[in-house]
Design an enzyme around this catalytic site. Structure first.
Site, PDB file in Angstrom:
ATOM      1  N   PRO A 103      -7.079  15.097  -1.322  1.00 47.15           N
ATOM      2  CA  PRO A 103      -7.515  14.062  -0.382  1.00 47.15           C
ATOM      3  C   PRO A 103      -9.029  13.974  -0.260  1.00 47.15           C
ATOM      4  O   PRO A 103      -9.553  13.009   0.299  1.00 47.15           O
ATOM      5  CB  PRO A 103      -6.860  14.473   0.944  1.00 47.15           C
ATOM      6  CG  PRO A 103      -6.517  15.903   0.791  1.00 47.15           C
ATOM      7  CD  PRO A 103      -6.256  16.136  -0.656  1.00 47.15           C
ATOM      8  N   GLU A 123      -2.771  24.699   1.595  1.00 45.56           N
ATOM      9  CA  GLU A 123      -4.027  24.179   2.156  1.00 45.56           C
ATOM     10  C   GLU A 123      -5.024  23.787   1.071  1.00 45.56           C
ATOM     11  O   GLU A 123      -6.131  23.351   1.375  1.00 45.56           O
ATOM     12  CB  GLU A 123      -4.672  25.224   3.075  1.00 45.56           C
ATOM     13  CG  GLU A 123      -3.849  25.550   4.305  1.00 45.56           C
ATOM     14  CD  GLU A 123      -3.587  24.336   5.174  1.00 45.56           C
ATOM     15  OE1 GLU A 123      -4.542  23.592   5.449  1.00 45.56           O
ATOM     16  OE2 GLU A 123      -2.421  24.114   5.554  1.00 45.56           O
ATOM     17  N   ARG A 152       1.204   1.960 -18.158  1.00 44.44           N
ATOM     18  CA  ARG A 152       1.470   0.527 -18.332  1.00 44.44           C
ATOM     19  C   ARG A 152       0.274  -0.209 -18.928  1.00 44.44           C
ATOM     20  O   ARG A 152       0.413  -1.355 -19.383  1.00 44.44           O
ATOM     21  CB  ARG A 152       1.888  -0.106 -17.012  1.00 44.44           C
ATOM     22  CG  ARG A 152       0.875  -0.057 -15.909  1.00 44.44           C
ATOM     23  CD  ARG A 152       1.430  -0.610 -14.606  1.00 44.44           C
ATOM     24  NE  ARG A 152       1.685  -2.043 -14.708  1.00 44.44           N
ATOM     25  CZ  ARG A 152       2.887  -2.597 -14.797  1.00 44.44           C
ATOM     26  NH1 ARG A 152       3.968  -1.856 -14.797  1.00 44.44           N
ATOM     27  NH2 ARG A 152       3.020  -3.915 -14.886  1.00 44.44           N
ATOM     28  N   ASP A 171      -1.570  -8.161 -13.651  1.00 51.11           N
ATOM     29  CA  ASP A 171      -1.222  -7.344 -12.496  1.00 51.11           C
ATOM     30  C   ASP A 171      -2.254  -7.499 -11.388  1.00 51.11           C
ATOM     31  O   ASP A 171      -3.409  -7.883 -11.627  1.00 51.11           O
ATOM     32  CB  ASP A 171      -1.151  -5.860 -12.882  1.00 51.11           C
ATOM     33  CG  ASP A 171       0.132  -5.518 -13.613  1.00 51.11           C
ATOM     34  OD1 ASP A 171       1.079  -6.314 -13.553  1.00 51.11           O
ATOM     35  OD2 ASP A 171       0.176  -4.444 -14.233  1.00 51.11           O
TER      36      ASP A 171
END
Length: 246
Positions: A89, A116, A154, A169
């Site tokens: 993150p 963690e 893709r 897309d």
């Protein structure tokens, strides 16, 4: 293209290779997906991969030694030019531009953390980049790895049946996609826009561009802030907004 995922749950990652676009690409040998379990690089009977954090605090931290050994093993099997990406993150947010860039590489090694996180020294010594799916927390990096693999696969030549599918897309031109419709023409009182039934390809292209601009303005204005709209695009956006206000 070769993908490798270092994960405590390799079976979770391997499942992506059995379905949809990614599964077809693997069956046609356009990609390979390999996994490496850090538990196979431990030296104790319990196959310990985590320990308590120095300085105290909740949770556990993944240990340096088994992860470093797993990274070295994978690197030795991968072609030159394959970065090790830690899924965290704290990383840069993965987007379509990043997927396009990744699709030009011979391969990618994803390090899926758990608990963690991992020992910071491992990141400094063995990780080339950190990426995130967004500002939220997952239980581990496996889902992020699978999402990124799907997004990249893709874009590889020969993977999609229609060569224009990936080009059209969402996000490929910095905008959201335009609305799509299929048969039947009338459904529960709602009909397909007349322009899509006209057969006029120029008018259809213009309508689609206008809808993509307008939808991006309404739903993701941050995307438009990154673009320098030309005169035609600005006129289409103005036309869309005028129609919305009527």
């Amino acid at each position: 293209m070769r993908f490798a995922v270092i994960s405590l749950f390799p079976e979770m990652v391997e499942n992506i290779g059995g379905f949809g676009v990614v599964g077809r690409a693997r069956d046609r040998e356009l990609i390979t997906i390999e996994t490496e379990n850090p538990r196979d690089h431990t030296q104790d009977a319990h196959r310990t991969v985590d320990d308590r954090p120095y300085g105290g605090g909740p949770g556990m931290v993944m240990k340096y030694e088994p992860l470093a050994s797993a990274v070295r093993t994978v690197r030795d099997k991968m072609p030159e030019g394959c970065p090790v990406i830690y899924l965290s993150p704290q990383g840069r947010v993965f987007d379509q531009a990043e997927a396009s860039k990744m699709a030009t590489l011979p391969g990618v090694v994803f390090l899926a953390g758990r608990y963690e996180g991992v020992d910071e020294r491992l990141i400094e010594a063995h990780v080339d980049d950190e990426l995130s799916l967004g500002d939220f927390v997952l239980s581990g990096g496996e889902i992020a790895a699978m999402a990124m693999i799907d997004a990249v696969v893709r874009l590889l030549p020969g993977v999609l049946g229609d060569d224009e599918s990936a080009e059209q897309d969402s996000f490929m031109d910095g905008l959201l996609d335009y609305p799509h419709y299929t048969r039947p023409e009338l459904m529960e009182g709602q009909s397909v826009p007349d322009v899509l039934l006209s057969g006029n390809h120029a008018d259809i292209a213009r309508w689609r561009n206008k809808q993509a601009l307008g939808r991006s303005f309404l739903r993701r204005p941050d995307l438009l802030e990154k673009l320098d709209l030309n005169v035609e695009q600005q006129a289409l956006l103005d036309e869309f907004l005028k129609e919305q206000s009527q």
